[in-house]
Design a protein around this motif. Sequence first.
Motif, PDB file in Angstrom:
ATOM      1  N   UNK A  21     -29.315 -88.144 -37.668  1.00  0.00           N
ATOM      2  CA  UNK A  21     -29.059 -86.733 -37.995  1.00  0.00           C
ATOM      3  C   UNK A  21     -27.955 -86.602 -39.036  1.00  0.00           C
ATOM      4  N   UNK A  22     -26.907 -87.400 -38.883  1.00  0.00           N
ATOM      5  CA  UNK A  22     -25.800 -87.357 -39.847  1.00  0.00           C
ATOM      6  C   UNK A  22     -26.264 -87.828 -41.227  1.00  0.00           C
ATOM      7  N   UNK A  23     -27.033 -88.914 -41.255  1.00  0.00           N
ATOM      8  CA  UNK A  23     -27.525 -89.442 -42.530  1.00  0.00           C
ATOM      9  C   UNK A  23     -28.444 -88.441 -43.221  1.00  0.00           C
ATOM     10  N   UNK A  24     -29.304 -87.769 -42.441  1.00  0.00           N
ATOM     11  CA  UNK A  24     -30.208 -86.773 -43.026  1.00  0.00           C
ATOM     12  C   UNK A  24     -29.429 -85.572 -43.572  1.00  0.00           C
ATOM     13  N   UNK A  25     -28.358 -85.200 -42.869  1.00  0.00           N
ATOM     14  CA  UNK A  25     -27.518 -84.101 -43.365  1.00  0.00           C
ATOM     15  C   UNK A  25     -26.890 -84.470 -44.708  1.00  0.00           C
ATOM     16  N   UNK A  26     -26.433 -85.728 -44.817  1.00  0.00           N
ATOM     17  CA  UNK A  26     -25.830 -86.174 -46.074  1.00  0.00           C
ATOM     18  C   UNK A  26     -26.865 -86.221 -47.198  1.00  0.00           C
ATOM     19  N   UNK A  27     -28.016 -86.810 -46.935  1.00  0.00           N
ATOM     20  CA  UNK A  27     -29.033 -86.908 -47.991  1.00  0.00           C
ATOM     21  C   UNK A  27     -29.523 -85.528 -48.410  1.00  0.00           C
ATOM     22  N   UNK A  28     -29.523 -84.574 -47.483  1.00  0.00           N
ATOM     23  CA  UNK A  28     -29.899 -83.198 -47.843  1.00  0.00           C
ATOM     24  C   UNK A  28     -28.896 -82.603 -48.826  1.00  0.00           C
ATOM     25  N   UNK A  29     -27.619 -82.955 -48.639  1.00  0.00           N
ATOM     26  CA  UNK A  29     -26.588 -82.426 -49.543  1.00  0.00           C
ATOM     27  C   UNK A  29     -26.765 -82.962 -50.960  1.00  0.00           C
ATOM     28  N   UNK A  30     -27.373 -84.140 -51.089  1.00  0.00           N
ATOM     29  CA  UNK A  30     -27.584 -84.728 -52.411  1.00  0.00           C
ATOM     30  C   UNK A  30     -28.652 -83.975 -53.195  1.00  0.00           C
ATOM     31  N   UNK A  31     -29.462 -83.199 -52.496  1.00  0.00           N
ATOM     32  CA  UNK A  31     -30.553 -82.463 -53.146  1.00  0.00           C
ATOM     33  C   UNK A  31     -30.159 -81.044 -53.525  1.00  0.00           C
ATOM     34  N   UNK A  32     -28.919 -80.653 -53.206  1.00  0.00           N
ATOM     35  CA  UNK A  32     -28.483 -79.293 -53.532  1.00  0.00           C
ATOM     36  C   UNK A  32     -28.422 -79.089 -55.040  1.00  0.00           C
ATOM     37  N   UNK A 244     -17.855 -81.068 -51.275  1.00  0.00           N
ATOM     38  CA  UNK A 244     -18.480 -82.322 -51.710  1.00  0.00           C
ATOM     39  C   UNK A 244     -19.390 -82.036 -52.901  1.00  0.00           C
ATOM     40  N   UNK A 245     -19.210 -82.823 -53.972  1.00  0.00           N
ATOM     41  CA  UNK A 245     -19.999 -82.666 -55.199  1.00  0.00           C
ATOM     42  C   UNK A 245     -20.809 -83.948 -55.406  1.00  0.00           C
ATOM     43  N   UNK A 246     -22.110 -83.932 -55.139  1.00  0.00           N
ATOM     44  CA  UNK A 246     -22.913 -85.161 -55.218  1.00  0.00           C
ATOM     45  C   UNK A 246     -22.873 -85.856 -56.569  1.00  0.00           C
ATOM     46  N   UNK A 247     -22.815 -85.081 -57.650  1.00  0.00           N
ATOM     47  CA  UNK A 247     -22.902 -85.677 -58.987  1.00  0.00           C
ATOM     48  C   UNK A 247     -21.665 -86.463 -59.396  1.00  0.00           C
ATOM     49  N   UNK A 248     -20.606 -86.420 -58.584  1.00  0.00           N
ATOM     50  CA  UNK A 248     -19.426 -87.229 -58.900  1.00  0.00           C
ATOM     51  C   UNK A 248     -19.268 -88.374 -57.892  1.00  0.00           C
ATOM     52  N   UNK A 249     -20.383 -88.757 -57.264  1.00  0.00           N
ATOM     53  CA  UNK A 249     -20.404 -90.017 -56.520  1.00  0.00           C
ATOM     54  C   UNK A 249     -20.165 -91.138 -57.529  1.00  0.00           C
ATOM     55  N   UNK A 331     -31.427 -97.648 -46.629  1.00  0.00           N
ATOM     56  CA  UNK A 331     -32.313 -97.556 -47.798  1.00  0.00           C
ATOM     57  C   UNK A 331     -32.583 -96.102 -48.162  1.00  0.00           C
ATOM     58  N   UNK A 332     -32.629 -95.218 -47.154  1.00  0.00           N
ATOM     59  CA  UNK A 332     -32.807 -93.787 -47.454  1.00  0.00           C
ATOM     60  C   UNK A 332     -31.565 -93.228 -48.131  1.00  0.00           C
ATOM     61  N   UNK A 333     -30.396 -93.623 -47.658  1.00  0.00           N
ATOM     62  CA  UNK A 333     -29.156 -93.187 -48.309  1.00  0.00           C
ATOM     63  C   UNK A 333     -29.090 -93.713 -49.736  1.00  0.00           C
ATOM     64  N   UNK A 334     -29.446 -94.978 -49.906  1.00  0.00           N
ATOM     65  CA  UNK A 334     -29.449 -95.577 -51.243  1.00  0.00           C
ATOM     66  C   UNK A 334     -30.372 -94.815 -52.184  1.00  0.00           C
ATOM     67  N   UNK A 335     -31.550 -94.460 -51.688  1.00  0.00           N
ATOM     68  CA  UNK A 335     -32.502 -93.708 -52.500  1.00  0.00           C
ATOM     69  C   UNK A 335     -31.921 -92.361 -52.919  1.00  0.00           C
ATOM     70  N   UNK A 336     -31.269 -91.687 -51.965  1.00  0.00           N
ATOM     71  CA  UNK A 336     -30.681 -90.390 -52.278  1.00  0.00           C
ATOM     72  C   UNK A 336     -29.575 -90.481 -53.315  1.00  0.00           C
ATOM     73  N   UNK A 337     -28.702 -91.485 -53.155  1.00  0.00           N
ATOM     74  CA  UNK A 337     -27.608 -91.672 -54.108  1.00  0.00           C
ATOM     75  C   UNK A 337     -28.158 -92.025 -55.492  1.00  0.00           C
ATOM     76  N   UNK A 338     -29.168 -92.875 -55.527  1.00  0.00           N
ATOM     77  CA  UNK A 338     -29.772 -93.273 -56.805  1.00  0.00           C
ATOM     78  C   UNK A 338     -30.298 -92.064 -57.572  1.00  0.00           C
ATOM     79  N   UNK A 340     -29.172 -89.189 -57.644  1.00  0.00           N
ATOM     80  CA  UNK A 340     -28.063 -88.399 -58.203  1.00  0.00           C
ATOM     81  C   UNK A 340     -27.383 -89.111 -59.364  1.00  0.00           C
ATOM     82  N   UNK A 341     -27.165 -90.428 -59.229  1.00  0.00           N
ATOM     83  CA  UNK A 341     -26.333 -91.150 -60.207  1.00  0.00           C
ATOM     84  C   UNK A 341     -27.127 -92.008 -61.181  1.00  0.00           C
ATOM     85  N   UNK A 342     -28.436 -92.084 -61.012  1.00  0.00           N
ATOM     86  CA  UNK A 342     -29.246 -93.008 -61.813  1.00  0.00           C
ATOM     87  C   UNK A 342     -29.012 -92.838 -63.313  1.00  0.00           C
TER      88      UNK A 342
END
Length: 420
Positions: A21-32, A244-249, A331-338, A340-342
């Motif tokens: 649940x925590x990981x899904x909440x974080x990955x959802x924030x990356x899609x904002x 939290x600002x995803x684009x500055x990961x 791997x789901x977290x990695x996909x979400x971060x990628x 944003x920062x790819x």
Amino acid sequence: MNQIGIYIFAVLVVFVVIQTLCALAFTSSLCLPKSQIMPDELLPKAVIILALRGADPFLADCIRALVNQNYPQYELHIVVDSQEDPAWDIITKTIQQTGATHVKVSPLIVRHNTCSLKCSALVQAIFALDDSYNVAAFIDADVIAHPNWLRELVVPLIDKQIGASTGNRWYLPPSEQWGSLVRYVYNSASVVSMYIHEYAWGGSMAMKLSNLRQAQLLDIWTQSISVDAPVHRALQNIGLKVKFVPTVMMINGEDCDLAQCLRFITRQLIMPRLYHPKWMLFVVQVFVPSLALVVAMGMMLISILRGNFAAAALFGGGFVGYILVMVLLITRLEQGVRQVVWEHSKLMKRFSFRFLVKLLLAVPLTQLISTLATASAMIKQNVEWRGVVYQVKNPYDILLTEYHPYQKSLQALDSKASIG
């Protein structure tokens, strides 16, 4: 035996659900949606503050990125631990190569004995600012900022309820050293936890100077070992939030061995022990699943020897299932971060099959090392960082007990190895 298996299985399921649940909440924030675009004339004058002790592997690239920000009015202020520091020559040479004129470099002059050197450096830099600066941004030397980094940190601060904007650090191991893999797994969970608890990371953070002063952070930093850990509570006390600002990961592409990794995780865990009001929750989240995994493995072997294969399947299923779910979450977290920062990172590369196999082994190894680090953090009274030793009695009773200028001999021979 079967009853014990059910209990262990249930415990692991509970922790799997919570972490999912925590990981899904974080990955959802990356899609904002990204921050609104703001014209140059509305952006406040800003300063980027970089505190250095030792020459991080990608320091020159870090500085080049900071002097080439897509931002109208800003300066880069660098505070180096001493002019003897190996970082000093790298900075001087890099600035000369870029021809940048909006950079100020100074040695750390006011070294407080009641806080970390980094805290002293930031306080010194901020005290030296005149009233024309409205925003201060902070970055660590182990990451490389993309051209819009400063802009994307500053824009959220327009909202009067936001006291600080922040990203986080994401490790991308350049090799498959076990230390690098364990740090990667540990940090994946840490990033999620910091997001859930709305904590800032000082390696990619910005604040209005008026809010910083109102929150009395300068006074707090002169008595603290951590820059970022006290920020959340200080801002909360004046009714402000951390955004939290995803684009500055920020991507970190450094390597480390297991010994370095253990020291890193222990040092990281000392901060929530000192400053997090729910520190015991951290302890439970580490010790309970670790104990459950050890018991599951032991009881599975005992059940096999006794011929109780139903119980063995239950224990083994819990153990293997937990690890598999953790790898899937990573791997789901990695996909979400990628996602944003790819476009900004040249370090990103696809996972190999070999890497995924080692990741399966790295998860239980990380659980073990995190348990050892947590136990160490609970009793440790001294903190060592890059050759400097601090005595830690309580969150705001810090004493610098051992200092000397950073020596080149402490630098790692590997050009991509972390130095601390």
